[in-house]
Design a protein around this motif. Structure first.
Motif, PDB file in Angstrom:
ATOM      1  N   PRO A 114      12.018 -15.816  22.275  1.00  0.00           N
ATOM      2  CA  PRO A 114      11.973 -14.577  21.503  1.00  0.00           C
ATOM      3  C   PRO A 114      11.056 -14.691  20.274  1.00  0.00           C
ATOM      4  CG  PRO A 114      14.214 -15.498  21.605  1.00  0.00           C
ATOM      5  CD  PRO A 114      13.328 -16.486  22.198  1.00  0.00           C
ATOM      6  N   PHE A 115      10.644 -13.519  19.760  1.00  0.00           N
ATOM      7  CA  PHE A 115       9.787 -13.439  18.582  1.00  0.00           C
ATOM      8  C   PHE A 115      10.406 -12.468  17.590  1.00  0.00           C
ATOM      9  CE2 PHE A 115       6.284 -16.021  19.589  1.00  0.00           C
ATOM     10  CZ  PHE A 115       5.354 -15.949  18.563  1.00  0.00           C
ATOM     11  N   ALA A 116      10.330 -12.829  16.313  1.00  0.00           N
ATOM     12  CA  ALA A 116      10.779 -11.925  15.263  1.00  0.00           C
ATOM     13  C   ALA A 116       9.646 -10.989  14.871  1.00  0.00           C
ATOM     14  CB  ALA A 116      11.265 -12.718  14.049  1.00  0.00           C
ATOM     15  N   MET A 117      10.014  -9.785  14.426  1.00  0.00           N
ATOM     16  CA  MET A 117       9.050  -8.784  13.990  1.00  0.00           C
ATOM     17  C   MET A 117       9.625  -8.059  12.783  1.00  0.00           C
ATOM     18  SD  MET A 117       7.971  -7.074  17.640  1.00  0.00           S
ATOM     19  CE  MET A 117       6.373  -6.577  17.032  1.00  0.00           C
ATOM     20  N   GLU A 118       8.772  -7.305  12.100  1.00  0.00           N
ATOM     21  CA  GLU A 118       9.226  -6.499  10.968  1.00  0.00           C
ATOM     22  C   GLU A 118       9.982  -5.273  11.476  1.00  0.00           C
ATOM     23  OE1 GLU A 118       5.423  -7.672   8.151  1.00  0.00           O
ATOM     24  OE2 GLU A 118       5.225  -6.243   9.783  1.00  0.00           O
ATOM     25  N   SER A 119      10.997  -4.869  10.746  1.00  0.00           N
ATOM     26  CA  SER A 119      11.822  -3.733  11.177  1.00  0.00           C
ATOM     27  C   SER A 119      11.031  -2.438  11.263  1.00  0.00           C
ATOM     28  CB  SER A 119      13.012  -3.554  10.227  1.00  0.00           C
ATOM     29  OG  SER A 119      13.997  -4.524  10.472  1.00  0.00           O
ATOM     30  N   TYR A 120       9.992  -2.323  10.470  1.00  0.00           N
ATOM     31  CA  TYR A 120       9.063  -1.197  10.582  1.00  0.00           C
ATOM     32  C   TYR A 120       7.691  -1.778  10.903  1.00  0.00           C
ATOM     33  CZ  TYR A 120      12.353   2.223   8.710  1.00  0.00           C
ATOM     34  OH  TYR A 120      13.425   3.068   8.545  1.00  0.00           O
ATOM     35  N   GLY A 121       7.049  -1.238  11.932  1.00  0.00           N
ATOM     36  CA  GLY A 121       5.742  -1.737  12.329  1.00  0.00           C
ATOM     37  C   GLY A 121       5.149  -0.878  13.429  1.00  0.00           C
ATOM     38  N   LEU A 122       4.016  -1.299  13.915  1.00  0.00           N
ATOM     39  CA  LEU A 122       3.332  -0.561  14.974  1.00  0.00           C
ATOM     40  C   LEU A 122       4.060  -0.759  16.298  1.00  0.00           C
ATOM     41  CD1 LEU A 122      -0.292  -1.423  13.900  1.00  0.00           C
ATOM     42  CD2 LEU A 122       0.652   0.882  14.059  1.00  0.00           C
ATOM     43  N   GLY A 146       8.291  -7.267   0.637  1.00  0.00           N
ATOM     44  CA  GLY A 146       7.797  -7.466   1.988  1.00  0.00           C
ATOM     45  C   GLY A 146       8.890  -7.893   2.944  1.00  0.00           C
ATOM     46  N   THR A 147       8.510  -8.573   4.004  1.00  0.00           N
ATOM     47  CA  THR A 147       9.468  -8.987   5.022  1.00  0.00           C
ATOM     48  C   THR A 147      10.421 -10.040   4.459  1.00  0.00           C
ATOM     49  OG1 THR A 147       7.737  -8.641   6.659  1.00  0.00           O
ATOM     50  CG2 THR A 147       9.684  -9.836   7.384  1.00  0.00           C
ATOM     51  N   ARG A 148      11.689  -9.894   4.774  1.00  0.00           N
ATOM     52  CA  ARG A 148      12.700 -10.856   4.315  1.00  0.00           C
ATOM     53  C   ARG A 148      12.735 -12.028   5.285  1.00  0.00           C
ATOM     54  NH1 ARG A 148      18.080  -7.918   2.225  1.00  0.00           N
ATOM     55  NH2 ARG A 148      18.333 -10.086   1.519  1.00  0.00           N
ATOM     56  N   VAL A 149      11.827 -12.955   5.064  1.00  0.00           N
ATOM     57  CA  VAL A 149      11.666 -14.066   5.999  1.00  0.00           C
ATOM     58  C   VAL A 149      12.839 -15.030   5.936  1.00  0.00           C
ATOM     59  CG1 VAL A 149       9.161 -13.896   5.983  1.00  0.00           C
ATOM     60  CG2 VAL A 149      10.293 -15.386   4.326  1.00  0.00           C
ATOM     61  N   GLU A 150      13.702 -14.899   4.932  1.00  0.00           N
ATOM     62  CA  GLU A 150      14.900 -15.744   4.909  1.00  0.00           C
ATOM     63  C   GLU A 150      15.808 -15.454   6.095  1.00  0.00           C
ATOM     64  OE1 GLU A 150      15.782 -12.335   1.936  1.00  0.00           O
ATOM     65  OE2 GLU A 150      14.063 -13.533   2.618  1.00  0.00           O
ATOM     66  N   GLY A 151      15.553 -14.309   6.754  1.00  0.00           N
ATOM     67  CA  GLY A 151      16.309 -13.987   7.950  1.00  0.00           C
ATOM     68  C   GLY A 151      16.008 -14.915   9.114  1.00  0.00           C
ATOM     69  N   LEU A 152      14.980 -15.778   8.966  1.00  0.00           N
ATOM     70  CA  LEU A 152      14.648 -16.746  10.009  1.00  0.00           C
ATOM     71  C   LEU A 152      15.447 -18.039   9.883  1.00  0.00           C
ATOM     72  CD1 LEU A 152      10.759 -16.371   9.889  1.00  0.00           C
ATOM     73  CD2 LEU A 152      12.270 -15.506  11.676  1.00  0.00           C
ATOM     74  N   HIS A 159      -0.784  -6.269   3.923  1.00  0.00           N
ATOM     75  CA  HIS A 159      -0.368  -4.906   3.557  1.00  0.00           C
ATOM     76  C   HIS A 159       0.621  -4.455   4.618  1.00  0.00           C
ATOM     77  CE1 HIS A 159      -1.079  -0.400   3.098  1.00  0.00           C
ATOM     78  NE2 HIS A 159      -0.653  -0.794   1.913  1.00  0.00           N
ATOM     79  N   GLN A 160       1.900  -4.661   4.346  1.00  0.00           N
ATOM     80  CA  GLN A 160       2.912  -4.400   5.370  1.00  0.00           C
ATOM     81  C   GLN A 160       2.766  -2.993   5.924  1.00  0.00           C
ATOM     82  OE1 GLN A 160       5.868  -2.514   6.147  1.00  0.00           O
ATOM     83  NE2 GLN A 160       5.983  -3.834   7.954  1.00  0.00           N
ATOM     84  N   PHE A 161       2.731  -2.921   7.247  1.00  0.00           N
ATOM     85  CA  PHE A 161       2.628  -1.602   7.852  1.00  0.00           C
ATOM     86  C   PHE A 161       3.987  -1.187   8.404  1.00  0.00           C
ATOM     87  CE2 PHE A 161       2.285   1.425  11.189  1.00  0.00           C
ATOM     88  CZ  PHE A 161       1.414   2.345  10.656  1.00  0.00           C
ATOM     89  N   PRO A 162       4.429   0.040   8.050  1.00  0.00           N
ATOM     90  CA  PRO A 162       3.732   1.061   7.257  1.00  0.00           C
ATOM     91  C   PRO A 162       4.183   1.155   5.802  1.00  0.00           C
ATOM     92  CG  PRO A 162       5.530   2.076   8.428  1.00  0.00           C
ATOM     93  CD  PRO A 162       5.597   0.600   8.765  1.00  0.00           C
ATOM     94  N   THR A 163       5.150   0.356   5.391  1.00  0.00           N
ATOM     95  CA  THR A 163       5.761   0.585   4.070  1.00  0.00           C
ATOM     96  C   THR A 163       4.852   0.214   2.927  1.00  0.00           C
ATOM     97  OG1 THR A 163       6.825  -1.591   4.083  1.00  0.00           O
ATOM     98  CG2 THR A 163       8.067   0.259   5.029  1.00  0.00           C
ATOM     99  N   GLY A 164       3.881  -0.678   3.158  1.00  0.00           N
ATOM    100  CA  GLY A 164       2.924  -1.030   2.122  1.00  0.00           C
ATOM    101  C   GLY A 164       3.358  -2.239   1.309  1.00  0.00           C
ATOM    102  N   GLY A 165       2.390  -2.827   0.631  1.00  0.00           N
ATOM    103  CA  GLY A 165       2.663  -3.978  -0.214  1.00  0.00           C
ATOM    104  C   GLY A 165       2.438  -5.294   0.491  1.00  0.00           C
ATOM    105  N   PRO A 166       1.983  -6.315  -0.274  1.00  0.00           N
ATOM    106  CA  PRO A 166       1.771  -7.633   0.312  1.00  0.00           C
ATOM    107  C   PRO A 166       3.061  -8.440   0.365  1.00  0.00           C
ATOM    108  CG  PRO A 166       1.109  -7.659  -1.986  1.00  0.00           C
ATOM    109  CD  PRO A 166       1.553  -6.246  -1.695  1.00  0.00           C
ATOM    110  N   LEU A 167       3.088  -9.425   1.221  1.00  0.00           N
ATOM    111  CA  LEU A 167       4.219 -10.342   1.287  1.00  0.00           C
ATOM    112  C   LEU A 167       4.233 -11.196   0.025  1.00  0.00           C
ATOM    113  CD1 LEU A 167       6.529 -11.346   3.153  1.00  0.00           C
ATOM    114  CD2 LEU A 167       4.917 -13.055   4.032  1.00  0.00           C
ATOM    115  N   THR A 223       4.215   5.737  -2.006  1.00  0.00           N
ATOM    116  CA  THR A 223       4.353   4.292  -2.130  1.00  0.00           C
ATOM    117  C   THR A 223       3.384   3.581  -1.199  1.00  0.00           C
ATOM    118  OG1 THR A 223       6.088   4.166  -0.432  1.00  0.00           O
ATOM    119  CG2 THR A 223       6.793   4.545  -2.703  1.00  0.00           C
ATOM    120  N   GLY A 224       3.208   2.271  -1.448  1.00  0.00           N
ATOM    121  CA  GLY A 224       2.308   1.476  -0.631  1.00  0.00           C
ATOM    122  C   GLY A 224       0.859   1.836  -0.804  1.00  0.00           C
ATOM    123  N   ILE A 225       0.480   2.272  -2.020  1.00  0.00           N
ATOM    124  CA  ILE A 225      -0.849   2.836  -2.221  1.00  0.00           C
ATOM    125  C   ILE A 225      -1.818   1.901  -2.929  1.00  0.00           C
ATOM    126  CG2 ILE A 225      -0.026   5.214  -2.195  1.00  0.00           C
ATOM    127  CD1 ILE A 225      -0.057   5.141  -5.252  1.00  0.00           C
TER     128      ILE A 225
END
Length: 481
Positions: free
Chosen positions: A207-215, A238-244, A261-269, A404-406
């Motif tokens: 399995p692979f983890a992904m962001e809850s919002y994404g393409l 950004g992504t809560r990588v502690e979930g790994l 630039h997290q898609f779509p919410t915006g902002g860097p990790l 946001t995310g601008i």
């Protein structure tokens, strides 16, 4: 005077392929094959057949055999023979066709009057003059081997140019031998996970983890290859990588992120999370797939380098020109850990549908000549102005709607009052506005709280169309409560 090639070709007639299999004499078989070719439309009325001597030589038949077959078909009315005109397929009236029930034509969604969908550059901004000049230079300088069987990695000129550019502009640690050119980001994912469903597995397996919002197509490609995906929550860092990590963490082999630039919410990790995800990959043996989404377009922040620079052996860096230049230029790239190179090349194959070599050479020149940097800077300024117009219009006419995310990217997220997203998206469609709600990009198994919002792409319209599109958007937004 020697006979010209044009006159000789006309005298000899067209090449003709016929199937001489089946029962009967050679003359009967040839006559039947010619009838079938005329009947099925492969030999159109008026087509000039080769002289019987030429056809006899081509088919390995006696001249009299071909001459007799021609004479038989002339007598039956299939062919005509006139002095000076040769033997041709007779002009015949077509038999009336049986009325056919009309099939419903596949419908395509109409283009919106105001296109504010994300992920598309302004098509009118493509640098045609500079691209044409690069194409001419590249074609003139191309070695002969560029027009023969190629390297599945891609042209070395492009791999070197990309390695130099990505090292300088994105902080990637790139060796041209580890760069593999593909035809876009989706193609890269398919190569990485090709065969993952089978017993032998692909280059990568889930399995692979992904962001809850994404393409959505990221998830669809992985799951279509039999890879289960696990959503990770997001917050303002950004992504809560502690979930790994931890006892309750899902057991995954890798994670797909958009850290620039997290898609779509915006902002860097956040920097601490960038380091943490690389540490997780090192200790677990996992991999990070880095989609450098909108990495070149930043406005109110310092450049954010690629996560790949922290550990090139644990991060696969993925990019393309679909937003920086155009999705019509079907070129993307992977910068791979050494252990993955051979597997990806095997998945790509010796005759895979590669990106055009001429486009690869053109892009290599476009980058090496500095035109790519100039185009990025020019578009960065143009998109920043569009973003500023959107933010100013909201502040003046809809101050209750936050954008946001601008700080970077080609879109903004307009935060809506709870429970209004579906109705606003529907109202926008009625107004002829093409855009998406946040819910479109939510992972179906995401557990983090859902927020209402619009994902507004301000890069897509042409310059003259952006103002009317913005006005239409403002008319659609819900009033302050």
């Amino acid at each position: 005077m020697p006979e010209s090639w044009v006159n000789l070709a006309e005298r000899i007639g067209s090449d003709l392929h016929v199937d001489l299999s089946g029962p009967g004499s050679r003359r009967a078989v040839l006559a039947r094959a010619l009838r079938d070719a005329v009947r099925e439309g492969r030999l159109a009325p008026g087509t000039r057949l080769p002289p019987y001597r030429s056809l006899a030589a081509d088919l390995g038949l006696a001249r009299n055999t071909v001459a007799d077959a021609y004479a038989e078909l002339v007598a039956e009315g299939w062919l005509t023979a006139r002095q000076g005109s040769g033997t041709r397929v007779a002009q015949r009236a077509k038999p009336p066709r049986r009325p056919r029930q009309p099939k419903p034509a596949p419908t395509r969604p109409e283009a919106p009057a105001y296109n504010l969908r994300q992920g598309q550059p302004d098509a009118s901004s493509f640098p045609r003059t500079a691209w044409l000049a690069a194409a001419r230079r590249a074609l003139n300088a191309a070695p002969n081997d560029a027009f023969g069987p190629g390297d599945p990695r891609g042209r070395v000129e492009l791999r070197r140019a990309l390695a130099d550019y990505l090292t300088r502009a994105r902080g990637v640690r790139a060796d041209p031998e580890r760069v593999v050119v593909c035809s876009g980001f989706a193609h890269a994912l398919r190569l990485l996970f090709a065969g993952a469903r089978g017993a032998g597995g692909g280059v990568l397996r889930g399995p692979f983890a992904m962001e809850s919002y994404g393409l959505g197509f990221h998830r669809e490609i992985l799951e279509g290859s039999g890879v289960r995906t696990v959503p990770l929550s997001l917050d303002e860092q950004g992504t809560r990588v502690e979930g790994l990590t931890g006892k309750q963490a899902p057991r995954v082999r890798g994670v797909l992120l958009t850290p620039a630039h997290q898609f779509p919410t915006g902002g860097p990790l956040h920097p601490a999370r960038r380091a943490a995800v690389v540490d997780w990959a090192r200790t677990s043996g996992g991999l990070v797939l880095e989609d450098d989404y909108d990495g070149e377009f930043r406005y109110d922040r310092e450049p954010v380098g690629a996560v790949q620079g922290l550990d090139p052996e644990r991060v696969v860096y993925l990019g393309s020109v679909s937003k920086s230049l155009s999705p019509a230029v079907r070129i993307g790239w992977m910068v791979l850990p050494e252990q993955l190179v051979e597997g990806v090349l095997a998945a790509k194959g010796e005759r895979e549908a590669w990106a055009s070599v001429l486009d690869q050479l053109t892009l290599a020149d476009f980058i090496a000549s500095g035109q790519y940097d100039r185009h990025i800077r020019r578009m960065r300024q143009r998109y920043r102005q569009r973003r500023d117009r959107l933010v100013t219009a909201l502040a003046e006419r809809a101050p209750h709607i936050a954008a946001t995310g601008i700080a970077a990217g080609l879109h903004a997220v307009l935060r809506l009052p709870p429970g209004t997203e579906a109705s606003v998206v529907k109202a926008a469609a009625w107004q002829g506005i093409g855009l998406d709600g946040l819910a479109t990009f939510r992972h179906p198994r995401a557990t983090m709280p859902a927020g209402d919002g619009l994902v507004v792409g301000y890069s897509t319209p042409t310059e003259h169309a952006y103002g009317p599109a913005l006005e239409a958007l403002l008319r659609t937004l819900p009033p302050a409560s």
